[in-house]
Structures are given as C-alpha cells and as structure tokens.
Design a protein around this motif. Sequence first.
Motif, PDB file in Angstrom:
ATOM      1  N   ILE A 240      19.955 -19.440  15.753  1.00 35.39           N
ATOM      2  CA  ILE A 240      19.171 -17.751  15.321  1.00 35.39           C
ATOM      3  C   ILE A 240      18.805 -18.329  13.676  1.00 35.39           C
ATOM      4  O   ILE A 240      20.079 -18.374  13.191  1.00 35.39           O
ATOM      5  N   GLU A 241      17.612 -17.436  13.340  1.00 36.47           N
ATOM      6  CA  GLU A 241      17.393 -17.257  11.638  1.00 36.47           C
ATOM      7  C   GLU A 241      17.059 -16.184  11.431  1.00 36.47           C
ATOM      8  O   GLU A 241      16.754 -15.746  12.098  1.00 36.47           O
ATOM      9  N   ASN A 242      17.574 -15.257  10.516  1.00 35.25           N
ATOM     10  CA  ASN A 242      17.570 -14.169  10.387  1.00 35.25           C
ATOM     11  C   ASN A 242      17.749 -14.241   8.839  1.00 35.25           C
ATOM     12  O   ASN A 242      17.318 -14.624   7.596  1.00 35.25           O
ATOM     13  N   THR A 243      17.772 -12.770   8.420  1.00 35.57           N
ATOM     14  CA  THR A 243      17.709 -12.208   7.044  1.00 35.57           C
ATOM     15  C   THR A 243      18.945 -11.153   6.843  1.00 35.57           C
ATOM     16  O   THR A 243      19.084 -10.195   6.827  1.00 35.57           O
ATOM     17  N   ASP A 244      19.999 -12.111   5.614  1.00 33.08           N
ATOM     18  CA  ASP A 244      21.128 -10.503   5.417  1.00 33.08           C
ATOM     19  C   ASP A 244      20.300  -9.578   4.698  1.00 33.08           C
ATOM     20  O   ASP A 244      19.278  -9.607   3.976  1.00 33.08           O
TER      21      ASP A 244
ATOM     22  N   VAL B 201      17.993 -16.035   3.199  1.00 36.35           N
ATOM     23  CA  VAL B 201      18.343 -16.836   4.608  1.00 36.35           C
ATOM     24  C   VAL B 201      19.200 -17.587   5.443  1.00 36.35           C
ATOM     25  O   VAL B 201      20.115 -18.032   5.118  1.00 36.35           O
ATOM     26  N   TYR B 202      19.796 -16.626   6.253  1.00 36.10           N
ATOM     27  CA  TYR B 202      21.122 -17.343   7.162  1.00 36.10           C
ATOM     28  C   TYR B 202      20.583 -17.889   9.030  1.00 36.10           C
ATOM     29  O   TYR B 202      19.591 -17.251   9.241  1.00 36.10           O
ATOM     30  N   TYR B 203      21.617 -18.237   8.935  1.00 35.40           N
ATOM     31  CA  TYR B 203      21.641 -19.531  10.557  1.00 35.40           C
ATOM     32  C   TYR B 203      22.573 -18.777  11.313  1.00 35.40           C
ATOM     33  O   TYR B 203      24.124 -19.042  10.605  1.00 35.40           O
ATOM     34  N   TRP B 204      22.390 -18.798  12.554  1.00 33.07           N
ATOM     35  CA  TRP B 204      23.615 -18.432  13.752  1.00 33.07           C
ATOM     36  C   TRP B 204      23.420 -19.571  15.021  1.00 33.07           C
ATOM     37  O   TRP B 204      22.357 -18.948  15.536  1.00 33.07           O
ATOM     38  N   ILE B 205      24.608 -20.243  14.730  1.00 30.60           N
ATOM     39  CA  ILE B 205      24.680 -20.721  16.447  1.00 30.60           C
ATOM     40  C   ILE B 205      24.517 -19.366  17.201  1.00 30.60           C
ATOM     41  O   ILE B 205      26.035 -19.141  17.126  1.00 30.60           O
ATOM     42  N   GLY B 206      23.619 -19.344  17.601  1.00 26.85           N
ATOM     43  CA  GLY B 206      24.104 -18.482  18.914  1.00 26.85           C
ATOM     44  C   GLY B 206      24.564 -18.300  20.378  1.00 26.85           C
ATOM     45  O   GLY B 206      25.303 -19.406  19.949  1.00 26.85           O
ATOM     46  N   GLY B 207      24.821 -16.965  21.081  1.00 27.99           N
ATOM     47  CA  GLY B 207      25.476 -17.069  22.717  1.00 27.99           C
ATOM     48  C   GLY B 207      24.816 -18.620  22.951  1.00 27.99           C
ATOM     49  O   GLY B 207      23.485 -20.009  22.678  1.00 27.99           O
ATOM     50  N   VAL B 208      25.317 -19.260  24.191  1.00 30.94           N
ATOM     51  CA  VAL B 208      25.354 -20.612  25.074  1.00 30.94           C
ATOM     52  C   VAL B 208      23.620 -20.200  26.076  1.00 30.94           C
ATOM     53  O   VAL B 208      23.701 -19.422  26.602  1.00 30.94           O
ATOM     54  N   ASP B 209      23.284 -21.623  25.090  1.00 31.63           N
ATOM     55  CA  ASP B 209      22.128 -21.283  26.261  1.00 31.63           C
ATOM     56  C   ASP B 209      22.461 -21.166  27.788  1.00 31.63           C
ATOM     57  O   ASP B 209      23.576 -22.231  28.413  1.00 31.63           O
TER      58      ASP B 209
END
Length: 250
Positions: free
Chosen positions: A189-193, A198-206
């Motif tokens: 997931i890409e988002n803005t703090d 910009v930060y990235y977060w390895i998100g929920g498992v598909d």
Amino acid sequence: MSENLFLITNDDGFRAEGLEVLSELLKPLGRVVIAAPDIEQSACSHAITLARPLRTNQFAPDCWSVDGTTTDCVLLASQKLLPHLPDAVFSGINHGSNLGDDVTYSGTVAGAFEGCLLGVRSLALSAGDQERLKDPACLELLGKLIGNLLRMDWPKDVLLNVNLPPSGVELRGIRLTRLGRRHYAESVIENTDPRGKVYYWIGGVDPRWYGDADSDFQATAEGFISVTPLHLDLTHYPSLELFRRFESKI
Ligand code: MN
C-alpha cells in the motif's frame, strides 16, 4: 519412562492466547517449558539475533520470555534454559494461518524448523483465526492428533505444519495435505504521512490462492485440520538432474 519434556515457543509473543492454549493442551502429555519472544515477531522467518546480547525474563519456573526472535528462543532454551534437549518442540498456536508459500515468512514455522535442526521432533501450529482457539471441539481433536503423532516415528528432519480451519467453517476432521500457492498481487500500500512524505506498507495478505484438492488451503477452507510434512532440504532434485546434463557448460 521419564516424563516428556516439551518446549513451546511462538512468534506472537509470550502473552499470546495461542501460546496459553497450546500449553494447556500439552500439559496432560508432559512437562511444558515456555520460551517465547517478549514482543510479537510475526513474519520474522528463521532470523537469529547476532549483533547484540539476548536477555531473558523468568515469569514462572517453566516460563521464559526472550528479547529475540522465535529461533533465538528455541536455541537459547535448548542450550541454556532446559535441563536437556526437549522430546518435542511446538511452535504456536499462531494467530492466523501459515499456509502455502507463507510458510517461508513464518516465524511460527521457523521455530519448528529450528527444532528439526536440533534433531528434535517439531510441530508448527496455526489457527485460521483467534476465535478458533476458543472452540473446545477443535482443541479436543487437536489434542488427540498431537497425542497420536507423538506416538509415531517420523524422520527427524521433517516438521509437521498443522493449521486449524477458520472459525467460520464447520470442523470436519483432519486431512494430510501439501502446500498450496498464494497470489501476491497489490499487497504493498502506498500512502502519504502527515508530513507529506510517501510511505509504503506491506498490507494484508491477499486472500486469493490456488491449490489442488490435497492442498493445505483447500483443506482448511473445507473445515479440516491440515497436516503438512515439511522438510529442510530445499534442493530441487529434478533440476539437479537437469543441470547435470549441462554441467560441462556451467
Ligand atoms: Mn504470528
């Protein structure tokens, strides 16, 4: 015969409900010693801590926390905290499944791998969700399964990866399985703090996966407790044969 000595660890931390449930399940079968990370170490895989010392806290005669990874716990316990090598290592019960390709990220599975490396029979245990840990029928079946498995002989370099089905499906029994495969699309997931960076977060498992009828994904989706034998030797033997044919060109 002397009493069984069991080492249990996990990657959710020593306060996790799954660890407590596992401990209660094993107590009728032998002496249970807990050595678990002081904080959550999920997805730590087979990491060990080398760059700093490790410290322990003893909360009861047979209950230790370690400020390290799951593998650190198994190493430390087997060499320093236990009176001798355990008769079996149990890792879990993890809050969440460890199925298919996810076993390569799993701290839970790595705890059992470490037990295998020590030459001790080892099981990794995971539950589809935490609600399943409150299901007496499932825990009774799991207890029976563990008791039966401990009476069997299996190769020392093989660990058993056990997954309880999620609570939303009806419990139907036990099935021997192979690892399935997971889709890994769009998991970052890409988002803005708040500072505009910009930060990235390895998100929920598909949630998507594929696997045959005998896969671990399929079994747990159908309400079975999945039991997959795993081994440490990652060598792909068919390819070894293939590359041998080209050996002179390598
Ligand atoms: Mn975990």
